[in-house]
Design a protein around this motif. Structure first.
Motif, PDB file in Angstrom:
ATOM      1  N   GLY A  39      -1.191   3.245 -12.668  1.00  0.00           N
ATOM      2  CA  GLY A  39      -0.763   4.303 -11.757  1.00  0.00           C
ATOM      3  C   GLY A  39      -1.930   5.165 -11.323  1.00  0.00           C
ATOM      4  O   GLY A  39      -2.977   5.190 -11.968  1.00  0.00           O
ATOM      5  N   PRO A  40      -1.761   5.909 -10.218  1.00  0.00           N
ATOM      6  CA  PRO A  40      -2.869   6.692  -9.667  1.00  0.00           C
ATOM      7  C   PRO A  40      -3.355   7.796 -10.589  1.00  0.00           C
ATOM      8  O   PRO A  40      -4.508   8.179 -10.549  1.00  0.00           O
ATOM      9  CB  PRO A  40      -2.283   7.287  -8.384  1.00  0.00           C
ATOM     10  CG  PRO A  40      -0.809   7.254  -8.575  1.00  0.00           C
ATOM     11  CD  PRO A  40      -0.536   6.058  -9.438  1.00  0.00           C
ATOM     12  N   GLU A  51       0.255  14.606  -9.593  1.00  0.00           N
ATOM     13  CA  GLU A  51       0.745  13.234  -9.434  1.00  0.00           C
ATOM     14  C   GLU A  51       1.774  13.152  -8.316  1.00  0.00           C
ATOM     15  O   GLU A  51       1.823  12.193  -7.558  1.00  0.00           O
ATOM     16  CB  GLU A  51       1.349  12.740 -10.745  1.00  0.00           C
ATOM     17  CG  GLU A  51       1.717  11.271 -10.707  1.00  0.00           C
ATOM     18  CD  GLU A  51       2.066  10.729 -12.076  1.00  0.00           C
ATOM     19  OE1 GLU A  51       2.551   9.598 -12.130  1.00  0.00           O
ATOM     20  OE2 GLU A  51       1.858  11.437 -13.067  1.00  0.00           O
ATOM     21  N   GLY A  56      -1.668   7.778  -1.649  1.00  0.00           N
ATOM     22  CA  GLY A  56      -2.042   6.405  -1.900  1.00  0.00           C
ATOM     23  C   GLY A  56      -3.024   5.913  -0.859  1.00  0.00           C
ATOM     24  O   GLY A  56      -3.471   6.662   0.011  1.00  0.00           O
ATOM     25  N   ASN A 102       2.184   4.387  -3.687  1.00  0.00           N
ATOM     26  CA  ASN A 102       2.130   4.730  -5.111  1.00  0.00           C
ATOM     27  C   ASN A 102       3.504   4.608  -5.760  1.00  0.00           C
ATOM     28  O   ASN A 102       3.638   4.080  -6.864  1.00  0.00           O
ATOM     29  CB  ASN A 102       1.578   6.143  -5.308  1.00  0.00           C
ATOM     30  CG  ASN A 102       0.079   6.217  -5.074  1.00  0.00           C
ATOM     31  OD1 ASN A 102      -0.610   5.201  -5.066  1.00  0.00           O
ATOM     32  ND2 ASN A 102      -0.429   7.420  -4.879  1.00  0.00           N
ATOM     33  N   ASP A 103       4.544   5.107  -5.064  1.00  0.00           N
ATOM     34  CA  ASP A 103       5.904   5.016  -5.610  1.00  0.00           C
ATOM     35  C   ASP A 103       6.374   3.569  -5.684  1.00  0.00           C
ATOM     36  O   ASP A 103       7.047   3.171  -6.637  1.00  0.00           O
ATOM     37  CB  ASP A 103       6.882   5.831  -4.763  1.00  0.00           C
ATOM     38  CG  ASP A 103       6.705   7.330  -4.955  1.00  0.00           C
ATOM     39  OD1 ASP A 103       6.111   7.738  -5.973  1.00  0.00           O
ATOM     40  OD2 ASP A 103       7.163   8.096  -4.082  1.00  0.00           O
ATOM     41  N   ARG A 105       4.495   0.891  -6.029  1.00  0.00           N
ATOM     42  CA  ARG A 105       3.805   0.258  -7.160  1.00  0.00           C
ATOM     43  C   ARG A 105       4.419   0.703  -8.489  1.00  0.00           C
ATOM     44  O   ARG A 105       4.589  -0.096  -9.406  1.00  0.00           O
ATOM     45  CB  ARG A 105       2.314   0.596  -7.142  1.00  0.00           C
ATOM     46  CG  ARG A 105       1.506  -0.187  -6.126  1.00  0.00           C
ATOM     47  CD  ARG A 105       0.034   0.223  -6.188  1.00  0.00           C
ATOM     48  NE  ARG A 105      -0.761  -0.408  -5.157  1.00  0.00           N
ATOM     49  CZ  ARG A 105      -1.604  -1.422  -5.360  1.00  0.00           C
ATOM     50  NH1 ARG A 105      -1.758  -1.918  -6.563  1.00  0.00           N
ATOM     51  NH2 ARG A 105      -2.301  -1.929  -4.365  1.00  0.00           N
TER      52      ARG A 105
END
Length: 200
Positions: A39-40, A51, A56, A102-103, A105
């Motif tokens: 995760g990022p 976060e 992304g 991001n979500d 992933r």
């Protein structure tokens, strides 16, 4: 590998898996996790607010499998239109990707982890296959992970349409693609029977 999902009373699904099948699914799920990446904010200080607002990437991934798993939202390669329309599509896709990848992933990671955790919870190496029982929520996570695994394998096999699989049934055993094709077809059977357990 005859394992098929069957509905459980009250919802959820069950499937009997032998040690080889468990090992294959676990290995594929681990590879999927490695492909999707961490995760990022996993290597950043724990700051939920940071976060939440983490942006992304704006460009599509270079790996063809990730391109298939994380496709552009607005680009249509069949009808690119004028250069200006194509540029607008790229801009919209980049903006959409920046705030959604991001979500996306994270959801794929959670699904793959749910598969791994449920397989790890099975009693090891008893007589005959182990019976995996999933709640309705776990079933949906498995369905998402099975779909991602098939997309990933299909991308490596350069399958663009389900009709492309007809020729794979006739592959000779010495073809190096054969194990991957067998996994792709088997996962498809699992996916299909799992879908049927989720239908009302």
């Amino acid at each position: 590998m005859p394992g098929t999902f069957e509905p459980l009373p009250g919802g959820g699904a069950s499937v009997a898996l032998d040690d080889v099948e468990i090992s294959i699914i676990r290995s594929l799920a681990v590879q999927l996790l490695e492909l999707i990446g961490p995760g990022p904010a996993e290597d950043a200080p724990a700051d939920p607010l940071a976060e939440l607002f983490a942006e992304g990437p704006s460009e599509p991934p270079s790996d063809p499998v990730l391109k298939r798993l994380l496709p552009d939202a607005y680009r249509d390669p069949e009808t690119p239109g004028t250069p200006r329309e194509a540029a607008e599509q790229r801009a919209h896709s980049a903006e959409f990707r920046r705030y959604t990848e991001n979500d996306l992933r994270a959801g794929k990671r959670e699904n793959a982890l749910a598969v791994i955790h449920s397989l790890n919870a099975l009693a090891p190496g008893g007589e005959g296959p182990a019976v995996l029982e999933l709640t309705p929520d776990e079933s949906r996570r498995w369905l998402g992970a099975l779909n991602d695994l098939r997309l990933a394998i299909g991308s490596r096999l350069e399958i663009t349409d389900e009709d492309d699989t007809d020729d794979f049934y006739r592959l000779p055993d010495e073809d190096p693609r054969k194990p991957m094709v067998m996994a792709y077809l088997w996962l498809g059977g699992l996916q299909e029977t799992l879908v049927s357990t989720l239908l009302p």
